[in-house]
Design a protein around this motif. Sequence first.
Motif, PDB file in Angstrom:
ATOM      1  N   LEU A 162       0.869  -1.664  -0.024  1.00 13.41           N
ATOM      2  CA  LEU A 162      -0.028   0.281   0.016  1.00 13.41           C
ATOM      3  C   LEU A 162       0.816   1.282  -0.202  1.00 13.41           C
ATOM      4  O   LEU A 162       0.174   2.440   0.196  1.00 13.41           O
ATOM      5  N   ARG A 163       2.093   0.870  -0.137  1.00 14.30           N
ATOM      6  CA  ARG A 163       2.821   2.553   0.027  1.00 14.30           C
ATOM      7  C   ARG A 163       2.861   3.274  -0.744  1.00 14.30           C
ATOM      8  O   ARG A 163       3.089   4.823  -0.499  1.00 14.30           O
ATOM      9  N   ASN A 164       2.241   3.217  -2.048  1.00 16.70           N
ATOM     10  CA  ASN A 164       2.420   4.285  -2.892  1.00 16.70           C
ATOM     11  C   ASN A 164       0.339   5.081  -2.316  1.00 16.70           C
ATOM     12  O   ASN A 164       0.028   5.931  -3.327  1.00 16.70           O
ATOM     13  N   ASN A 165      -0.207   4.384  -1.752  1.00 17.92           N
ATOM     14  CA  ASN A 165      -1.694   4.965  -1.739  1.00 17.92           C
ATOM     15  C   ASN A 165      -1.917   5.898  -0.723  1.00 17.92           C
ATOM     16  O   ASN A 165      -1.059   6.215   0.382  1.00 17.92           O
ATOM     17  N   ASP A 166      -2.871   6.941  -0.384  1.00 18.07           N
ATOM     18  CA  ASP A 166      -3.155   7.883   0.202  1.00 18.07           C
ATOM     19  C   ASP A 166      -2.262   7.934   2.351  1.00 18.07           C
ATOM     20  O   ASP A 166      -3.412   6.519   2.255  1.00 18.07           O
ATOM     21  N   PRO A 167      -1.867   8.132   2.829  1.00 18.01           N
ATOM     22  CA  PRO A 167      -1.684   8.326   3.816  1.00 18.01           C
ATOM     23  C   PRO A 167      -3.165   8.167   4.917  1.00 18.01           C
ATOM     24  O   PRO A 167      -3.352   7.106   6.039  1.00 18.01           O
ATOM     25  N   ASP A 168      -4.052   8.841   4.977  1.00 18.83           N
ATOM     26  CA  ASP A 168      -4.455   8.873   5.552  1.00 18.83           C
ATOM     27  C   ASP A 168      -6.285   7.720   4.942  1.00 18.83           C
ATOM     28  O   ASP A 168      -6.165   7.458   6.229  1.00 18.83           O
ATOM     29  N   GLU A 169      -6.187   7.200   3.920  1.00 18.14           N
ATOM     30  CA  GLU A 169      -6.736   5.235   3.500  1.00 18.14           C
ATOM     31  C   GLU A 169      -6.078   5.179   3.873  1.00 18.14           C
ATOM     32  O   GLU A 169      -6.748   3.679   4.657  1.00 18.14           O
ATOM     33  N   VAL A 170      -4.592   4.509   4.383  1.00 19.44           N
ATOM     34  CA  VAL A 170      -3.784   3.375   4.867  1.00 19.44           C
ATOM     35  C   VAL A 170      -3.188   4.101   6.218  1.00 19.44           C
ATOM     36  O   VAL A 170      -3.980   2.091   6.802  1.00 19.44           O
ATOM     37  N   PHE A 171      -3.610   4.996   6.197  1.00 23.17           N
ATOM     38  CA  PHE A 171      -3.434   4.896   8.479  1.00 23.17           C
ATOM     39  C   PHE A 171      -4.639   4.426   8.566  1.00 23.17           C
ATOM     40  O   PHE A 171      -4.636   3.446  10.044  1.00 23.17           O
ATOM     41  N   SER A 172      -6.062   4.588   8.013  1.00 15.69           N
ATOM     42  CA  SER A 172      -7.608   4.330   8.683  1.00 15.69           C
ATOM     43  C   SER A 172      -7.522   2.811   8.684  1.00 15.69           C
ATOM     44  O   SER A 172      -7.808   2.324   9.650  1.00 15.69           O
ATOM     45  N   ARG A 173      -6.953   2.150   7.653  1.00 10.00           N
ATOM     46  CA  ARG A 173      -7.077   0.712   6.829  1.00 10.00           C
ATOM     47  C   ARG A 173      -6.124   0.198   7.845  1.00 10.00           C
ATOM     48  O   ARG A 173      -6.523  -1.329   8.485  1.00 10.00           O
ATOM     49  N   LEU A 174      -5.191   0.696   8.339  1.00  8.43           N
ATOM     50  CA  LEU A 174      -4.051  -0.380   8.973  1.00  8.43           C
ATOM     51  C   LEU A 174      -4.144  -0.013  10.526  1.00  8.43           C
ATOM     52  O   LEU A 174      -4.339  -0.931  11.424  1.00  8.43           O
ATOM     53  N   GLY A 175      -4.891   1.070  10.981  1.00 12.12           N
ATOM     54  CA  GLY A 175      -5.106   1.336  12.206  1.00 12.12           C
ATOM     55  C   GLY A 175      -3.634   1.922  13.297  1.00 12.12           C
ATOM     56  O   GLY A 175      -3.068   1.265  12.702  1.00 12.12           O
ATOM     57  N   THR A 176      -3.486   2.683  14.099  1.00  7.00           N
ATOM     58  CA  THR A 176      -3.387   3.569  14.439  1.00  7.00           C
ATOM     59  C   THR A 176      -3.059   3.734  16.390  1.00  7.00           C
ATOM     60  O   THR A 176      -2.121   4.834  16.447  1.00  7.00           O
ATOM     61  N   SER A 177      -3.680   2.378  16.478  1.00  4.63           N
ATOM     62  CA  SER A 177      -3.605   2.222  18.206  1.00  4.63           C
ATOM     63  C   SER A 177      -1.387   2.209  18.679  1.00  4.63           C
ATOM     64  O   SER A 177      -1.045   1.842  18.419  1.00  4.63           O
ATOM     65  N   TYR A 178      -2.043   1.898  20.064  1.00  2.00           N
ATOM     66  CA  TYR A 178      -0.326   1.333  20.354  1.00  2.00           C
ATOM     67  C   TYR A 178      -0.371  -0.365  20.734  1.00  2.00           C
ATOM     68  O   TYR A 178       0.568  -0.714  20.941  1.00  2.00           O
ATOM     69  N   ASN A 197      13.934   8.871   1.784  1.00  2.00           N
ATOM     70  CA  ASN A 197      13.771  10.868   2.563  1.00  2.00           C
ATOM     71  C   ASN A 197      12.839  10.655   3.652  1.00  2.00           C
ATOM     72  O   ASN A 197      11.946  10.394   4.035  1.00  2.00           O
ATOM     73  N   PRO A 198      14.424  10.828   4.269  1.00  2.00           N
ATOM     74  CA  PRO A 198      13.226  10.108   5.848  1.00  2.00           C
ATOM     75  C   PRO A 198      12.895  11.252   6.688  1.00  2.00           C
ATOM     76  O   PRO A 198      11.921  10.980   7.062  1.00  2.00           O
ATOM     77  N   GLU A 199      13.221  12.516   6.084  1.00  2.94           N
ATOM     78  CA  GLU A 199      12.648  13.639   6.347  1.00  2.94           C
ATOM     79  C   GLU A 199      10.911  13.408   6.376  1.00  2.94           C
ATOM     80  O   GLU A 199       9.865  14.032   7.578  1.00  2.94           O
ATOM     81  N   ARG A 200      10.466  13.469   5.390  1.00  2.17           N
ATOM     82  CA  ARG A 200       9.476  12.927   4.804  1.00  2.17           C
ATOM     83  C   ARG A 200       8.668  12.175   5.364  1.00  2.17           C
ATOM     84  O   ARG A 200       7.598  11.827   5.897  1.00  2.17           O
ATOM     85  N   ALA A 201       9.539  10.163   5.901  1.00  2.00           N
ATOM     86  CA  ALA A 201       8.637   9.901   6.414  1.00  2.00           C
ATOM     87  C   ALA A 201       8.740   9.992   8.087  1.00  2.00           C
ATOM     88  O   ALA A 201       7.189   9.599   7.633  1.00  2.00           O
ATOM     89  N   ILE A 202       9.285  10.280   7.837  1.00  2.00           N
ATOM     90  CA  ILE A 202       8.787  11.015   9.971  1.00  2.00           C
ATOM     91  C   ILE A 202       8.139  11.584  10.094  1.00  2.00           C
ATOM     92  O   ILE A 202       7.234  11.794  10.877  1.00  2.00           O
ATOM     93  N   ILE A 203       8.166  12.789   9.512  1.00  2.00           N
ATOM     94  CA  ILE A 203       6.580  13.929   9.440  1.00  2.00           C
ATOM     95  C   ILE A 203       5.472  13.085   8.909  1.00  2.00           C
ATOM     96  O   ILE A 203       4.304  13.441   9.541  1.00  2.00           O
ATOM     97  N   GLU A 204       5.537  12.127   7.849  1.00  2.00           N
ATOM     98  CA  GLU A 204       4.493  11.159   7.837  1.00  2.00           C
ATOM     99  C   GLU A 204       4.386  10.358   9.085  1.00  2.00           C
ATOM    100  O   GLU A 204       2.779  10.544   9.628  1.00  2.00           O
ATOM    101  N   ALA A 205       4.911  10.004  10.018  1.00  2.00           N
ATOM    102  CA  ALA A 205       4.531   9.500  10.717  1.00  2.00           C
ATOM    103  C   ALA A 205       3.911  10.055  12.267  1.00  2.00           C
ATOM    104  O   ALA A 205       3.088   9.623  13.096  1.00  2.00           O
ATOM    105  N   VAL A 206       4.491  11.149  12.260  1.00  2.00           N
ATOM    106  CA  VAL A 206       4.501  11.853  14.258  1.00  2.00           C
ATOM    107  C   VAL A 206       2.964  12.608  13.505  1.00  2.00           C
ATOM    108  O   VAL A 206       1.876  12.724  14.422  1.00  2.00           O
ATOM    109  N   ASN A 207       2.123  13.022  11.909  1.00  2.00           N
ATOM    110  CA  ASN A 207       1.201  12.801  11.984  1.00  2.00           C
ATOM    111  C   ASN A 207       0.442  11.935  11.694  1.00  2.00           C
ATOM    112  O   ASN A 207      -0.990  12.430  10.749  1.00  2.00           O
ATOM    113  N   ALA A 208       0.194  10.401  11.588  1.00  2.00           N
ATOM    114  CA  ALA A 208      -0.287   9.152  11.419  1.00  2.00           C
ATOM    115  C   ALA A 208      -1.676   9.668  12.331  1.00  2.00           C
ATOM    116  O   ALA A 208      -2.570   9.062  12.168  1.00  2.00           O
ATOM    117  N   GLY A 209      -1.529  10.068  13.726  1.00  2.00           N
ATOM    118  CA  GLY A 209      -2.765  10.367  14.553  1.00  2.00           C
ATOM    119  C   GLY A 209      -1.962   8.499  15.849  1.00  2.00           C
ATOM    120  O   GLY A 209      -1.566   7.761  15.503  1.00  2.00           O
TER     121      GLY A 209
END
Length: 257
Positions: A162-178, A197-209
């Motif tokens: 799913l790496r090329n799919n939209d983050p909102d879609e993927v995080f909703s599908r995978l779940g972001t709980s503990y 691009n590690p900077e973009r990877a980490i920014i996306e992770a920080v904003n995953a919810g």
Amino acid sequence: RPGDYTDDTEQMLVLAGSLFENNGFDVTDFSQRIAKWGKDAINDPNRKSLVGPASALAIERLNSGVSWKESGSDIPSCGSSMRVAPVGLFSDDLDDVESNAALSSIPTHNSKTSIAGAVAVAIAVRCAIDEKECVDIISETCARTSKYDAGLAEKIKLSFELRNNDPDEVFSRLGTSYLVFDTVPCAFYCFTRHFENPERAIIEAVNAGGDTDSIACITGALCGALHGSESFPERWSEGLDNKEIIRDIGKALQKKS
């Protein structure tokens, strides 16, 4: 405040210190250290809320004299996955990395999924240091993770697909709980989506919810293993607590491999 870090990094430093001072992984020593760390954290009003339920339960058991073999919680949370990166830094033998990662989980997180998550992150860190291609990192990680929990291995594989799919879609599908079944695949998604691009990877992770510090901690460990600390913006480390200690420990561990 800017520059603070959470229990993810604190536990990672505890594990790194144990590895370094014992010249390898000693489960008894690590259990003693994590029990002391946990007692201090729980007694600190500013840090108490950062200690997760599984860790808190295990730490209480360890400090009451329960053996590390029996102290671990069966809550499938990501506590052992978020701290395990130093195991992947310490040894260049994947079999050692796998066995030590699994063992490092048991004193606090004894569910099969938590153990699998720790193996997944440590193996991926080692493969990243060895500069393997993205698809090969996922392949090796999933093969070894599946020994402990085939479902988690499949979900990591799905996150890659799913790496090329939209983050909102993927995080909703995978779940972001503990829960490790959510956090670890989300971290792999961020890592593989922005492999170069590690900077973009980490920014996306920080904003995953959800459990963003753990998702970003694992993502950052994978990116750092692949690209090195110099790939991160200098502004991120300005004012970071114990910055030089963290960098020195990372360099010292990698020299051991």
